[in-house]
Design a protein around this motif. Structure first.
Motif, PDB file in Angstrom:
ATOM      1  N   GLY A  72      46.992  97.324  36.110  1.00  0.00           N
ATOM      2  CA  GLY A  72      47.506  95.844  36.575  1.00  0.00           C
ATOM      3  C   GLY A  72      47.725  95.372  37.889  1.00  0.00           C
ATOM      4  O   GLY A  72      46.866  95.877  38.582  1.00  0.00           O
ATOM      5  N   THR A  73      48.651  94.755  38.094  1.00  0.00           N
ATOM      6  CA  THR A  73      48.940  94.276  39.285  1.00  0.00           C
ATOM      7  C   THR A  73      50.483  94.393  39.825  1.00  0.00           C
ATOM      8  O   THR A  73      51.274  94.219  39.084  1.00  0.00           O
ATOM      9  CB  THR A  73      48.565  92.734  39.323  1.00  0.00           C
ATOM     10  N   GLU A  74      50.617  94.813  40.968  1.00  0.00           N
ATOM     11  CA  GLU A  74      51.861  94.824  41.512  1.00  0.00           C
ATOM     12  C   GLU A  74      52.214  93.730  42.314  1.00  0.00           C
ATOM     13  O   GLU A  74      51.057  93.189  43.173  1.00  0.00           O
ATOM     14  CB  GLU A  74      52.158  96.068  42.150  1.00  0.00           C
ATOM     15  N   LEU A  75      53.091  92.850  42.294  1.00  0.00           N
ATOM     16  CA  LEU A  75      53.133  91.682  43.082  1.00  0.00           C
ATOM     17  C   LEU A  75      54.914  91.532  43.368  1.00  0.00           C
ATOM     18  O   LEU A  75      55.693  92.144  42.506  1.00  0.00           O
ATOM     19  CB  LEU A  75      52.657  90.461  42.285  1.00  0.00           C
ATOM     20  N   GLU A  76      55.180  90.606  44.451  1.00  0.00           N
ATOM     21  CA  GLU A  76      56.394  90.266  44.681  1.00  0.00           C
ATOM     22  C   GLU A  76      57.086  88.918  44.286  1.00  0.00           C
ATOM     23  O   GLU A  76      56.359  87.993  44.387  1.00  0.00           O
ATOM     24  CB  GLU A  76      56.808  90.695  46.145  1.00  0.00           C
ATOM     25  N   PHE A  77      58.163  89.201  43.537  1.00  0.00           N
ATOM     26  CA  PHE A  77      58.970  87.710  43.584  1.00  0.00           C
ATOM     27  C   PHE A  77      60.210  87.777  44.397  1.00  0.00           C
ATOM     28  O   PHE A  77      60.807  88.719  44.805  1.00  0.00           O
ATOM     29  CB  PHE A  77      59.460  87.814  42.061  1.00  0.00           C
ATOM     30  N   THR A  78      60.561  86.616  44.984  1.00  0.00           N
ATOM     31  CA  THR A  78      61.517  86.668  45.724  1.00  0.00           C
ATOM     32  C   THR A  78      62.954  86.222  44.959  1.00  0.00           C
ATOM     33  O   THR A  78      63.375  85.415  44.351  1.00  0.00           O
ATOM     34  CB  THR A  78      61.543  85.410  46.894  1.00  0.00           C
ATOM     35  N   LEU A  79      64.096  87.281  45.140  1.00  0.00           N
ATOM     36  CA  LEU A  79      65.357  87.213  44.586  1.00  0.00           C
ATOM     37  C   LEU A  79      66.313  86.559  45.547  1.00  0.00           C
ATOM     38  O   LEU A  79      66.392  86.967  46.586  1.00  0.00           O
ATOM     39  CB  LEU A  79      65.799  88.394  43.865  1.00  0.00           C
ATOM     40  N   GLU A  80      66.959  85.580  45.103  1.00  0.00           N
ATOM     41  CA  GLU A  80      68.020  84.711  45.764  1.00  0.00           C
ATOM     42  C   GLU A  80      68.982  85.944  46.303  1.00  0.00           C
ATOM     43  O   GLU A  80      69.751  86.639  45.641  1.00  0.00           O
ATOM     44  CB  GLU A  80      68.756  83.989  44.948  1.00  0.00           C
ATOM     45  N   GLY A  81      69.152  86.133  47.551  1.00  0.00           N
ATOM     46  CA  GLY A  81      70.159  87.118  48.193  1.00  0.00           C
ATOM     47  C   GLY A  81      69.599  88.304  48.323  1.00  0.00           C
ATOM     48  O   GLY A  81      70.041  89.121  49.141  1.00  0.00           O
ATOM     49  N   TYR A  82      68.221  88.531  47.934  1.00  0.00           N
ATOM     50  CA  TYR A  82      68.036  89.951  48.153  1.00  0.00           C
ATOM     51  C   TYR A  82      66.456  90.165  48.546  1.00  0.00           C
ATOM     52  O   TYR A  82      66.164  91.295  48.897  1.00  0.00           O
ATOM     53  CB  TYR A  82      67.842  90.788  46.636  1.00  0.00           C
ATOM     54  N   GLY A  83      65.919  89.145  48.743  1.00  0.00           N
ATOM     55  CA  GLY A  83      64.416  88.960  49.396  1.00  0.00           C
ATOM     56  C   GLY A  83      63.459  89.567  48.413  1.00  0.00           C
ATOM     57  O   GLY A  83      63.703  89.373  47.117  1.00  0.00           O
ATOM     58  N   SER A  84      62.367  90.151  48.689  1.00  0.00           N
ATOM     59  CA  SER A  84      61.164  90.446  47.949  1.00  0.00           C
ATOM     60  C   SER A  84      61.574  91.681  47.050  1.00  0.00           C
ATOM     61  O   SER A  84      62.028  92.711  47.526  1.00  0.00           O
ATOM     62  CB  SER A  84      59.997  90.667  48.996  1.00  0.00           C
TER      63      SER A  84
END
Length: 885
Positions: free
Chosen positions: A231-243
């Motif tokens: 699969g794929t690893e990717l980053e979501f940005t969480l409010e207050g916590y970064g990637s």
């Protein structure tokens, strides 16, 4: 001795003593390549149960069969002798686990001997002896040298009352109580020892395809357990916590991500729980990863989709696992069943972004979006509602999105986790490590192995923690004060290589003789319960591969063929003490004999199938053995002097057929079919003796074949009858009967005779004939056999036209057309039969059976001897029947 049977106790005792006196089952060390037959060794619980008896009868029967076919056979037995049950039993009885275990071993060994199992007891092992577990410790050190051992913190199930770690299966019920004391189980972080099985994940997975002798179900269970996903690893940005990194196998669905989910033990979840009572309440009291429905709690946070820039809500959800993927995932309810169920429960949007690929799709057109309101569409397809990616197929979209997303990269994830072998127990192999303040954790040198267990201390805590004198030692590296590791090894370690120890159990300098292991391994036939389909078998494969890489073993898989035997049930339920439905093997042996128990279980069902225990079936099996003994006794007392006539010829052909079929079934371990064939032959021999004075050589050959065909399953009585028939030596050393016949021919002849007898029965029944005077069996004309062969081989759409192209068939006129129509209608089910001459000969030799059943003379008539009116009903494999009443 039964009032209606033979003295089975005397027979079984006599031959067991004879086998012991002659050391009949010993495998010498100087054989080149024995056939290695092995049943999974038992935990010594005190008494054999019917599951044991079935398992070990299967291996014993197969080992005996292979030996009679000329193989030198290795068939050992030992004991999976460490484990918590013995420790618990010792505590309850205020004794020690060693005494309890060896008492149980003595009892079970006696029971095994009473069952007549042909083990090489010189190779017996018990994993609780220092002579064995020394090599567990030695192997631990070798794994450690190869960087395949690690000590790290891990979450464990902890019982505060027993003060010990529990395996998952020892935590019971929805309330998660200790199986021993019913105390609520806690989760703790402890330092644990791990073996790095994940280092071999790819090889363990890929080599499954080569295990052609294993059941497909077991192979698939291992694939699922390893759980490799691309699969794929990717980053979501969480409010207050970064990637925050997420893993997905379906990045093509990213436009449909409508929420983001974190595992309850994800670091962000734990941080949120300190500030948010709702999150804390969910994590501590509501999250249930094993529940039927996904559950979660909204955090109030949002996550930014790296492709769309859209902000989506963040949940802590119990269906997300920290040890699967990254413990965080983008949730796409339109295209994942689990996400869909969660979204419905929580009122989250469900958006379709993948449509089924139309059959006439041109590779560019964007199809209509599917309705995913009721259920997710989970297959690959064509992207819709996905911006510039709409109209791409899923595979292409995954490639392009992975390239386009800055934080994305291809990744491989596994469900398999490293194997935690630490157990806070006494009754196990001490982990050979000492802890030094200066040097840290140091492995014990080989020359100081084994690290033996101290005397048992009856305490609720880990007894090794209480063994102060044993704990205190010196560091092998600096000579300073140190303490021993008080964890012992998971008992799966013991069973991960025990099959190698059987090869040279008395070697004191090595765990196994490498040269012999290279000659004798792998195990040719392994038999055990389906409950071991994953862990034991996976760990054994892992150990074998590590040993091959580092110790010179030439084999990378331990077991060539695997049979997972079914359960013995009573009235549809598994036998268990708690249900009060256990049948004692010892009672059956005393009342009916070991041969009866063995034969009943082997004939009741295929080894892989569950079957119901039946007292009526046991009695019937005992009656069969009694009748067979009487037949041999009658033959030896009054040797017959009959003619070598047509009946004798039929019986001789049935002997050959039985041997051929039973041999093939023994090869496949389908003992029930082999035994059914053998019992049918006994029935034929009885009918033969009742109908006429048998031909001595034919009858004796039939009895001898029956005895040898039964010998793997009913060895005691087989020895008795083999001896009564005047043979020297043990039947276990006798040659397996042979027959120079074609299996396909035999099956067709058998079917012909049985079909004909059944047709006679039906005609007599339907016509209400009470006293038939004569029976004619009419063979079909030759042209019908030719027509059948053409129909089978032809792929012409107009079969009748092709048949009529043959002049000798066309000459039959309406009869040919009618038969051609029948062949056309049944074309897919047609199969070749015997030719007319073989049909005639087979039925003529079997005519006596029909005469005996219906008390009427039988004539087998060729086609040229009757008129066309009779012939119209005669077909290949289905002769016409004319009955004169």
């Amino acid at each position: 001795m039964s009032e209606t049977g033979y003295d089975h106790a005397a027979v079984e005792r006599r031959w067991q003593e004879a086998w012991d006196d002659e050391d009949a089952y010993r495998t010498p060390d100087d054989v080149d390549d024995p056939t290695y037959v092995l049943g999974m060794y038992p935990y010594p619980s005190g008494k054999l149960h019917m599951g044991h008896v079935r398992n070990y009868t299967i291996t014993d029967a197969y080992a005996r069969y292979r030996r009679m076919t000329g193989d030198e056979v290795l068939h050992p037995m030992g004991w999976d002798a460490f484990g918590l049950p013995a420790e618990n039993a010792a505590k309850e009885r205020d004794t020690n686990p060693r005494d309890w275990t060896f008492d149980c071993i003595d009892t079970m060994r006696d029971q095994m001997e009473s069952m007549g199992f042909g083990y090489d007891w010189d190779r017996e092992i018990a994993t609780c002896t220092p002579e064995y577990y020394k090599w567990n410790q030695w192997l631990f050190s070798r794994f450690h040298e190869e960087d395949l051992v690690e000590r790290r913190d891990a979450e464990v199930n902890w019982c505060p009352e027993c003060e010990t770690v529990l395996a998952d299966e020892q935590v019971e019920g929805d309330d998660e109580l200790c199986w021993r004391c019913d105390t609520p189980v806690e989760t703790r972080e402890l330092e644990q020892w791990f073996l790095k099985i994940t280092e071999y994940a790819d090889e363990l997975l890929e080599d499954i395809d080569d295990l052609e002798g294993w059941p497909n179900s077991v192979r698939q269970m291992q694939r699922n357990w390893i759980g490799r996903q691309y699969g794929t690893e990717l980053e979501f940005t969480l409010e207050g916590y970064g990637s925050v990194e997420a893993f997905t196998t379906r990045v093509d669905t990213i436009f449909g991500a409508t929420f983001f989910a974190l595992a309850p033990d994800h670091p962000i979840s734990e941080e949120l729980a300190e500030e948010d009572d709702d999150v804390w309440q969910f994590i501590e009291h509501e999250a249930d990863p094993d529940g039927d429905e996904p559950n979660g709690v909204e955090t109030g946070l949002t996550a930014t989709n790296p492709v769309t820039g859209e902000e989506i809500p963040v949940y802590v959800a119990d269906f997300v696992l920290s040890d699967v993927g990254t413990g965080a995932l983008m949730a796409v309810p339109g295209h994942d069943d689990r996400d869909h169920a969660f979204a419905e429960k929580m009122g989250v949007d469900i958006e379709p972004v993948i449509a089924p690929k139309p059959d006439d799709w041109d590779g560019e057109t964007v199809p209509d979006a599917p309705d995913v309101s009721e259920e997710a569409f989970t297959d690959d397809g064509v992207l819709v509602n996905s911006g510039e990616y709409s109209g791409l197929d899923s595979e292409t979209a995954r490639e392009r999105l992975t390239e386009a997303i800055e934080s994305a990269e291809e990744a491989t994830q596994y469900q398999l986790r490293d194997w935690g072998i630490s157990r806070q127990r006494y009754w196990g192999t001490p982990i050979p490590v000492v802890h030094c303040d200066d040097c840290g954790a140091v492995t014990v040198p080989d020359e100081e192995l084994p690290v033996e267990l101290p005397e048992f201390i009856n305490t609720t805590k880990n007894p090794l923690e209480a063994a102060e004198e044993w704990k205190q030692t010196t560091c092998p590296e600096c000579g300073g004060e140190a303490t021993r590791e008080t964890d012992t090894m998971d008992t799966f370690v013991d069973s991960s290589w025990y099959f190698l120890r059987y090869i040279s159990p008395d070697r004191e300098d090595v765990p196994f003789d490498l040269e012999q292991a290279n000659d004798w391994m792998p195990v040719d036939q392994y038999v055990g319960g389906i409950e071991h389909a994953v862990m034991h078998l996976l760990y054994s494969r892992f150990f074998t591969k590590v040993i091959a890489d580092n110790e010179g073993l030439e084999h990378r898989e331990p077991f060539t063929n695997l049979l997972a035997q079914g359960m013995v049930q009573l009235e549809g339920e598994k036998m268990s003490k708690s249900k009060g439905n256990v049948v004692s093997p010892q009672r059956i042996v005393e009342e009916y004999g070991a041969d009866t128990a063995r034969l009943f279980m082997m004939q009741a069902a295929q080894p892989e199938r569950d079957f119901d225990w039946s007292e009526e079936g046991v009695r019937s099996t005992y009656a069969f053995l009694t009748r067979l003994r009487e037949m041999v006794a009658e033959y030896t007392a009054n040797e017959p002097d009959g003619d070598d006539d047509a009946i004798a010829s039929y019986v001789a052909s049935e002997i050959d057929a039985t041997v051929a079929i039973a041999t093939e079934e023994y090869d496949e371990l389908t003992f029930n079919r082999a035994l059914r064939e053998t019992q049918d032959l006994v029935r034929t021999l009885r009918q033969y003796a009742d109908s006429t004075e048998p031909h001595a050589d034919t009858y004796e050959r039939g009895l001898s074949a029956v005895v040898r065909l039964l010998a793997p399953v009913a060895p005691h009585l087989a020895e008795e009858l083999h001896d009564a028939l005047g043979n020297d030596g043990f039947v276990v050393d006798a040659e397996w009967p042979t027959a120079d016949v074609d299996y396909d021919y035999v099956a067709k002849r058998r079917q012909l005779v049985e079909n004909t007898r059944e047709d006679v029965r039906q005609i007599i029944d339907v016509a209400g004939i009470d006293d038939p005077q004569a029976i004619d069996v009419v063979i079909a004309p030759g042209w019908k056999y030719d027509a059948l062969e053409i129909a089978i081989e032809s792929d012409a759409p107009n079969l009748i036209g092709e048949l009529m192209g043959e002049s000798h068939i066309r000459e039959q006129g309406d009869a040919a057309a009618s038969y051609g129509q029948d062949l056309q209608a049944e074309r897919e089910a047609l199969s070749m039969t015997l030719d007319p001459d073989d049909e005639h000969d087979a039925l003529e030799s079997a005519a006596w059976l029909i005469e005996r059943e219906f008390d009427a003379p039988v004539s087998v008539v060729r086609a040229d001897a009757v008129d066309d009116g009779v012939l119209k009903n005669a077909e290949p494999g289905r002769p016409a029947i004319e009955i004169d009443d």
